[in-house]
Enzyme design. Structure first.
Site, PDB file in Angstrom:
ATOM      1  N   HIS A 186      -1.950  -7.837  -9.003  1.00  0.00           N
ATOM      2  CA  HIS A 186      -2.384  -8.063  -7.621  1.00  0.00           C
ATOM      3  C   HIS A 186      -3.486  -9.097  -7.513  1.00  0.00           C
ATOM      4  O   HIS A 186      -3.576  -9.819  -6.532  1.00  0.00           O
ATOM      5  CB  HIS A 186      -2.838  -6.733  -7.019  1.00  0.00           C
ATOM      6  CG  HIS A 186      -1.692  -5.884  -6.619  1.00  0.00           C
ATOM      7  ND1 HIS A 186      -1.586  -4.561  -6.938  1.00  0.00           N
ATOM      8  CD2 HIS A 186      -0.580  -6.199  -5.949  1.00  0.00           C
ATOM      9  CE1 HIS A 186      -0.451  -4.090  -6.466  1.00  0.00           C
ATOM     10  NE2 HIS A 186       0.170  -5.062  -5.863  1.00  0.00           N
ATOM     11  N   CYS A 481      15.843 -26.058  -6.722  1.00  0.00           N
ATOM     12  CA  CYS A 481      14.706 -25.131  -6.703  1.00  0.00           C
ATOM     13  C   CYS A 481      13.846 -25.227  -7.962  1.00  0.00           C
ATOM     14  O   CYS A 481      12.895 -24.476  -8.118  1.00  0.00           O
ATOM     15  CB  CYS A 481      15.164 -23.699  -6.470  1.00  0.00           C
ATOM     16  SG  CYS A 481      16.236 -23.078  -7.767  1.00  0.00           S
TER      17      CYS A 481
HETATM   18  C1  PEP Z   1      15.043 -23.397 -12.875  1.00  0.00           C
HETATM   19  O1  PEP Z   1      15.500 -23.108 -13.978  1.00  0.00           O
HETATM   20  O2  PEP Z   1      14.884 -24.576 -12.475  1.00  0.00           O
HETATM   21  C2  PEP Z   1      14.635 -22.322 -11.946  1.00  0.00           C
HETATM   22  C3  PEP Z   1      14.244 -22.589 -10.720  1.00  0.00           C
HETATM   23  O3  PEP Z   1      14.664 -21.049 -12.428  1.00  0.00           O
HETATM   24  P1  PEP Z   1      13.425 -20.391 -13.219  1.00  0.00           P
HETATM   25  O4  PEP Z   1      12.347 -21.425 -13.303  1.00  0.00           O
HETATM   26  O5  PEP Z   1      13.026 -19.193 -12.491  1.00  0.00           O
HETATM   27  O6  PEP Z   1      14.072 -20.083 -14.523  1.00  0.00           O
END
Ligand code: PEP
Ligand code: MG
Length: 544
Positions: A186, A481
């Site tokens: 937290h 992402c």
């Molecule tokens: C990635 O692999 O780019 C991703 C967003 O997943 P993580 O970083 O959570 O493995």
């Protein structure tokens, strides 16, 4: 003395530069035994200290509530309840009255014992509270030794800190560096939400830093620099000022669309693991969450998380995303995210879940129940084949119970997935490119390096380009992402290849939206085409 880097784990982004304030050393250790006749007075001192800390936390809680920070207030106020725990009181009593331990020692040890008990529990949420109880003990011990919590500037250094400490200290502190602690504790959540850079897991060595010593804390890279070079100090100061100004600008421009100068519209979403990050991302104009990492809360778990455990976390976070896109990624265990109960298991992400279909069903059921008020999307990690997506669809169908089906998408983060992107796209509603793992797997780098590795390397770029083609054929959108989405030089190339959405760390949302507004889409397309054409195809094929 030359510059020295102590490496830990990034818990809250940002860079801080300032004088070290070593909290743990402020608490004197008195290794004496209290004579029997003085023990009642010593116990009263310990009890008063606990009472004073409870009162202090209550005040911090109400200040946070007044400032509209209800989530942090809830967390801090739980500390008030812990301070009144009868078991903690009886431990302190026995340590002082029977063993003759001084008040401060007794408080610390009693809290450590309670924390140890909590850490043993199967419930990961309760186990996370262990740090909070230890922090309570330390604060009370400091009180018993006459240490009044004061106004502390600079970079705080401690063994561990609880949320109340961070909430209280953050008003003045520039950053927090901890010997222990966890990214999902937290305290880290509170630090992130308050915009205080924080690095955890630096080891006991960090407690050797001298009071008043100048340090640079890199909350993004997870590093504390001792005896930093002049250039690093100057760069850290510039960076800290830049971030503050960028955040102010981001919030001020949150209603402007993420659209290039020549009118190409993009969607900027956030990566998140906590409510605090969602709140920050929305304040900076995020259109929702593009990646909710669900596994980070359960890295110490001794079994697959139950539906109730997942529901309590998901309800909290998805409630703050009502009406927004909420992309919940299924548990991505394996690799550097392997909890004790999966030690030795082969595979990663969806492969592990499909080996335990009950666990997958449990998670899907928790997600669809908690996400009813959001534009819910389910994201499958580490996909390597379309059959895995079909299997998720089938189990999902069984838990909907009349509720509308959420969209289902696959992470394209393995070379296999990129090569089979056409088949995978045919069974998905969207794709999300994970450049962190993809770059690592294609270029053979470790994860830390892959975060800053060039996705513009032809071998990676061609896989992303192939994914884009596949998605266009299937008529579905593509999100990125991985960290590359918030890399100032990589992001325009990704935009040029045609990605529709960028999902970035909550604290970067506003900055990335601003970058988009400064782009020329036609120029991005030319630059990405040129990069693909300029790099020979045979170089692209190697290692993939
Ligand atoms: C990635 O692999 O780019 C991703 C967003 O997943 P993580 O970083 O959570 O493995
Ligand atoms: Mg990944």
């Amino acid at each position: 003395m030359g510059e020295r880097a102590l490496r830990g784990v990034s818990a809250a982004p940002g860079v801080a530069c300032g004088q070290a304030v070593v909290i743990d050393r402020a608490i004197a250790h008195v290794a004496t035994t209290i004579p029997a006749g003085d023990r009642s007075a010593e116990l009263a001192r310990a009890q008063n200290a606990l009472g004073a800390v409870a009162l202090e936390m209550e005040q911090i809680g109400s200040q946070l509530r007044e400032a509209g920070r209800n989530q942090e207030a809830d967390i801090v106020e739980t500390g008030v309840l812990m301070a009144g725990d009868p078991e903690l009181y009886s431990r302190v009593e026995s340590l002082v009255m029977k063993s003759g331990r001084p008040a401060a020692d007794a408080l610390r040890q009693a809290a450590d014992e309670s924390a140890h008990q909590l850490a043993q529990l199967r419930d990961p949420v309760l186990a996370e509270r262990a740090d909070d109880v230890r922090s309570l003990g330390r604060r009370a011990a400091a009180r018993a030794n006459g240490f009044e919590p004061g106004v502390i500037g600079g970079v705080i250094i401690a063994s561990t800190l609880g949320p109340a400490d961070v909430a209280e200290l953050a008003m003045n502190a520039k950053g927090v560096a901890l010997a222990g602690g966890g990214v999902t504790a937290h305290a880290a959540i509170v630090a992130r939400s308050l915009g205080v850079p924080m690095v955890v897991g630096l080891g006991r060595e960090v407690l050797e830093v001298g009071d008043g010593e100048e340090v640079v804390l890199d909350g993004d890279g997870g590093v504390l620099f001792r005896h930093p070079e002049d250039g690093r100090i100057a760069a850290a100061r510039v960076e800290a000022d830049r971030r503050q100004a960028a955040r102010r600008a981001a919030v001020a421009h949150r209603l402007e669309p993420a659209q290039t100068k020549d009118g190409h519209r993009l969607h900027v979403l956030a990566n998140a693991t906590s409510v605090a990050e969602v709140v920050e991302a929305l304040a900076q104009g995020a259109e929702g969450v593009g990646l909710l990492r669900t596994e980070l809360l359960y890295l110490d778990a001794r079994g697959w998380p139950t539906e109730a455990q997942q529901a309590s976390f998901l309800r909290l976070i998805l409630a703050s995303l009502a009406g927004h896109v909420a992309t919940v990624r299924l548990l991505d265990f394996g690799g550097d995210k392997t909890p004790p109960f999966l030690k030795g298991a082969e595979g990663r992400g969806i492969e592990l879940l499909l080996d335990s279909p009950d666990a997958l069903r449990t998670q899907l059921s928790a997600i669809v129940a908690a996400g009813a008020d959001t534009k819910l999307r389910i994201l499958i990690p580490m996909v390597t084949s379309p059959d895995q997506v079909r299997a998720v669809h089938e189990i999902l169908g069984g838990v909907l119970r009349g509720r509308p089906a959420p969209q289902v998408g696959a992470m394209i983060e393995t070379p296999e997935a990129a090569r089979r992107a056409g088949e995978i796209a045919d069974v998905c509603d969207f794709l999300s490119i994970g450049t962190n793992d993809l770059t690592q797997l294609v270029l053979g780098l470790d994860r830390e390096h892959s975060k800053s590795a060039p996705v513009t390397d032809a071998r990676v770029l061609r896989l992303i380009d192939a994914t884009m083609h596949a998605a266009r054929e299937a008529g579905i959108p593509v999100d990125v992402c991985g960290e590359a989405a918030s890399d100032e030089s990589a992001m325009p190339i990704l935009v040029g290849l045609g990605v529709d959405e960028l999902s970035v760390a909550a604290a970067r949302v506003g900055e990335v939206r601003m970058w988009v507004r400064g782009l020329d889409y036609a120029g991005c397309r030319d630059a990405s085409r040129k990069l693909l054409l300029d790099q020979p195809a045979d170089a692209a094929g190697k290692g993939v």
